[in-house]
Scaffold this motif. Sequence first.
Motif, PDB file in Angstrom:
ATOM      1  N   GLU A  45       8.217 -16.263  25.046  1.00  0.00           N
ATOM      2  CA  GLU A  45       7.639 -14.867  24.966  1.00  0.00           C
ATOM      3  C   GLU A  45       8.322 -13.788  24.868  1.00  0.00           C
ATOM      4  OE1 GLU A  45       4.535 -14.542  24.771  1.00  0.00           O
ATOM      5  OE2 GLU A  45       3.168 -15.878  25.840  1.00  0.00           O
ATOM      6  N   ASN A  49       9.032 -11.319  21.858  1.00  0.00           N
ATOM      7  CA  ASN A  49       8.889  -9.835  21.924  1.00  0.00           C
ATOM      8  C   ASN A  49       9.904  -9.144  20.996  1.00  0.00           C
ATOM      9  OD1 ASN A  49       6.414  -9.825  23.427  1.00  0.00           O
ATOM     10  ND2 ASN A  49       7.372  -9.248  25.235  1.00  0.00           N
ATOM     11  N   HIS A  53       8.650  -6.689  18.453  1.00  0.00           N
ATOM     12  CA  HIS A  53       8.781  -5.331  18.898  1.00  0.00           C
ATOM     13  C   HIS A  53      10.247  -4.545  18.622  1.00  0.00           C
ATOM     14  CE1 HIS A  53       4.717  -6.004  20.674  1.00  0.00           C
ATOM     15  NE2 HIS A  53       5.318  -6.948  21.406  1.00  0.00           N
ATOM     16  N   GLY A 107       2.089 -11.467  26.919  1.00  0.00           N
ATOM     17  CA  GLY A 107       3.411 -12.122  26.892  1.00  0.00           C
ATOM     18  C   GLY A 107       4.321 -11.782  28.511  1.00  0.00           C
TER      19      GLY A 107
HETATM   20 MG   LIG Z   1       4.613 -10.355  23.607  1.00  0.00          MG
END
Ligand SMILES: [Mg+2]
Lengths: 136, 111
Positions: A45, A49, A53, A107
């Motif tokens: 996770e 990310n 992101h 997440g």
């Molecule tokens: Mg995530």
Amino acid sequence: MILTYKVQGGDFSNAGKCSSEVKKVLKQLNIDHKIIKKVVIALYEGEVNIVAHAYHGVITVEINTEKIKITLKDEGPGIPDINKAMEQGYSTASPIVRELGFGAGMGLPNMKKNTDYMHISSEVNKGTEVILINYL
Amino acid sequence: MKVADILKWENTKILCCEESIANIITDGYVSDLLSDVIAHANENMAWITIQTHKNIVAIASLKELACIIITNNNIPADDLIEAAKQENIPIITTSMTSFDTAGKLYIALHY
Ligand SMILES: [Mg+2]
Ligand SMILES: Nc1ncnc2c1ncn2[C@@H]1O[C@H](COP(=O)(O)OP(=O)(O)OP(=O)(O)O)[C@@H](O)[C@H]1O
């Protein structure tokens, strides 16, 4: 033992590589199966990310007889409100990221659930550092 | 039941990892949200989804799922099959919807 991996933002075809390599190492070290699963799920996770992101990041995995400590450090937009980001269902994932099946906003809660210790520090427009610890 | 039992269904075929069709299926999970699968799916489940990106293989492998069933005639990308071969995750495709697939699996497991 210390392992480091580089992660490139936006590179979804390699997302999960770090987690699956760490899983192999932990198996070789004969670490308890239940702990391995928790560690690699939280790591996956965190890895995704960074891909979803941030711009790019480095993941460091430290393993000793007492614990597994994972540090995920990225350069990216940062997280303006960490408490909000930790809420289940909160997501700023882009439409492209959502099309791939990410963006449930689960997440960070999954990471919290699968670790003994989790700490996020972040600076807007600079980046984010997440520390995860599982005790053996 | 085993993954092999699913292959008897109409309009359903396996795209890779026939060496793993003896995998035991104890339960199923239907979702297209990957973090939801990470949170709620468990070992030996068949995962029913319309997702076709290779990320689903990584999740099936981390969660030690029995197989992935891709529904509604969705066709997985070639790199998904490559990844599935490496991780030994059976990839099954079907023309059925996720609803019908889940219903069929439920009946096979519980009746
Ligand atoms: Mg995530
Ligand atoms: N490394 C990061 N850099 C910048 N923002 C982040 C980072 N990690 C998380 N966030 C922010 O926190 C939000 C929640 O993250 P979380 O992992 O819980 O959900 P998600 O990634 O949006 O969706 P999911 O993980 O369910 O696919 C993200 O949408 C994003 O706004």
